[in-house]
Design a protein around this motif. Sequence first.
Motif, short mmCIF file in Angstrom:
data_model
loop_
_atom_site.label_atom_id
_atom_site.label_comp_id
_atom_site.label_asym_id
_atom_site.label_seq_id
_atom_site.Cartn_x
_atom_site.Cartn_y
_atom_site.Cartn_z
N LEU A 139 0.82 -1.22 0.00
CA LEU A 139 0.00 0.00 0.00
C LEU A 139 0.86 1.27 0.00
CD1 LEU A 139 -2.88 -0.85 2.50
CD2 LEU A 139 -2.99 -0.72 0.01
N ARG A 146 -5.63 2.91 1.21
CA ARG A 146 -5.97 2.25 2.46
C ARG A 146 -6.18 0.76 2.20
NH1 ARG A 146 -9.50 7.20 2.96
NH2 ARG A 146 -10.83 5.99 1.61
N ARG A 147 -6.24 0.01 3.28
CA ARG A 147 -6.45 -1.43 3.19
C ARG A 147 -7.67 -1.73 2.32
NH1 ARG A 147 -3.22 -4.34 5.99
NH2 ARG A 147 -2.63 -3.37 7.92
N GLU A 149 -7.93 -1.18 -0.84
CA GLU A 149 -7.97 -0.34 -2.04
C GLU A 149 -6.83 -0.71 -2.97
OE1 GLU A 149 -9.89 3.82 -0.40
OE2 GLU A 149 -7.72 3.65 -0.50
#
Length: 172
Positions: A139, A146-147, A149
């Motif tokens: 990321l 964000r997590r 995505e």
Amino acid sequence: MIDLSAERRRRLTHRALPALAALALVSASAGMVVGASTTSVAERTARHFTEAWERQDFRDMYALLDGASRRVHSLREFRQAYRDAEATATVRRVEARAPSGEDGGTVAVPIAMYTRVFGRLAAELRLPVDGERVTWGPLLAFPALRRGEGLTRRSDPARRATLLSRDGKVLA
């Protein structure tokens, strides 16, 4: 002798003590300025990491990763994560400003990415740093993700115009 002691006492109270007090005040002020302007080890590590990113020096960036991050991600995977993110976002250049402070093991670094399709994108990179090491995950290849995505880009070609000959007849 009493006169000499009185004269000496007068010199101390009227000349030496004020001079010492002024020197102490100047020293304390200088110490506060120098102390406030120094960066932490984590901020220096974040700066080194982002400067290497600006230069596209992925090997130097990878060398700053902690052992756990290097065990999970090879240099090849690390480099490919950045290249994929940059290709998707059409990044031409990355600029990082000085880290803006450390908060609980994370250093905030303002990042600007100049892209061919989207123009200038600005975000804050929250870089997890422990001393001289960066704890890395995919990321971090693109700021503000964000997590859960990911980056995607869909390009729709322009509608093709009708081709006409000189006399106005449709060719295609």
